[in-house]
Design a protein around this motif. Structure first.
Motif, PDB file in Angstrom:
ATOM      1  N   ARG A  11       0.851  -1.190   0.000  1.00  0.00           N
ATOM      2  CA  ARG A  11       0.000   0.000   0.000  1.00  0.00           C
ATOM      3  C   ARG A  11       0.887   1.239   0.000  1.00  0.00           C
ATOM      4  NH1 ARG A  11      -5.132   0.448   0.359  1.00  0.00           N
ATOM      5  NH2 ARG A  11      -6.434  -1.365   0.810  1.00  0.00           N
ATOM      6  N   ASP A  13       1.480   5.446   0.545  1.00  0.00           N
ATOM      7  CA  ASP A  13       0.928   6.616   1.224  1.00  0.00           C
ATOM      8  C   ASP A  13       1.433   7.873   0.516  1.00  0.00           C
ATOM      9  OD1 ASP A  13       3.510   7.205   2.142  1.00  0.00           O
ATOM     10  OD2 ASP A  13       3.206   6.024   3.960  1.00  0.00           O
ATOM     11  N   ASP A  72      -5.092  -4.741  -5.963  1.00  0.00           N
ATOM     12  CA  ASP A  72      -5.560  -3.354  -5.917  1.00  0.00           C
ATOM     13  C   ASP A  72      -4.579  -2.384  -6.597  1.00  0.00           C
ATOM     14  OD1 ASP A  72      -7.374  -1.355  -5.441  1.00  0.00           O
ATOM     15  OD2 ASP A  72      -6.680  -0.940  -3.403  1.00  0.00           O
ATOM     16  N   HIS A  73      -4.098  -2.820  -7.749  1.00  0.00           N
ATOM     17  CA  HIS A  73      -3.235  -1.952  -8.558  1.00  0.00           C
ATOM     18  C   HIS A  73      -3.615  -2.229 -10.016  1.00  0.00           C
ATOM     19  CE1 HIS A  73      -0.076   0.606  -9.747  1.00  0.00           C
ATOM     20  NE2 HIS A  73       0.799  -0.321 -10.094  1.00  0.00           N
TER      21      HIS A  73
END
Lengths: 117, 117
Positions: A11, A13, A72-73
């Motif tokens: 993930r 940020d 999730d990419h």
């Protein structure tokens, strides 16, 4: 099997930055046939995959899409008769992240597993 | 429902020629939002469609792909997070044929039926 394809995307940020040119060259050497392109100032990696017909191409698109959802990419996938061109980059860093090379390796793995008998 | 979307694609032979500019303008007026582009000397029509996420985009790609298989006329489909861009042209005539506008109308019909609630 490319070890990169066994990694999972991390993930990101707001502090995450794009890979540096030496980091990109190092990772580019670990995936085969991916072309580095500067598209309007954003570095992307892209690769065409060949198929016997439209249905096989579309099936590959779906397999890559499933990987994208799992991690999730998400890539850009151009589906045509006999060819699919997959392009990876990371919008939030305006360039390339290790995630893109993980996904490139996973894309290759999908092709090897299902479409190159 | 656009009447063009009710037509079926005709089979082409070696004598089939591309539409003339007036014929293109006439048909372009019968489909909404399709952009005429000269791509390296070949006229194509293209349109972006918006979605809420990647999965809906990919689902649309599959519906359009099914239409393409049904009619044996195949587009280029660029699938991205939240957007699918569909491009039609006819390789054998190096330009546009009525089939492309039939498929453009069918593409719109798929979007209207499944994705615009």
């Amino acid at each position: 099997m490319n070890p990169l394809s066994m990694e999972t995307c991390v993930r990101l940020d707001k502090k995450t930055t794009a890979l540096t040119p030496p980091e990109i060259q190092n990772l580019l050497g670990q995936v085969l046939g991916w072309q580095l392109i500067d598209r309007d100032g954003t570095l992307i990696i892209t690769k065409p995959f060949k198929f016997q017909n439209f249905n096989s191409a579309l099936s590959f698109t779906n397999h890559v899409g499933q990987q994208a959802e799992d991690q999730d990419h998400h890539p850009a996938i151009l589906t045509e008769w006999g060819q699919v061109t997959v392009t990876w980059w990371t919008h939030s860093v305006k360039g390339l992240h290790r995630n893109d090379f993980i996904m490139a390796a996973r894309t290759d793995a999908v092709y090897e597993s299902y479409f190159r008998a």
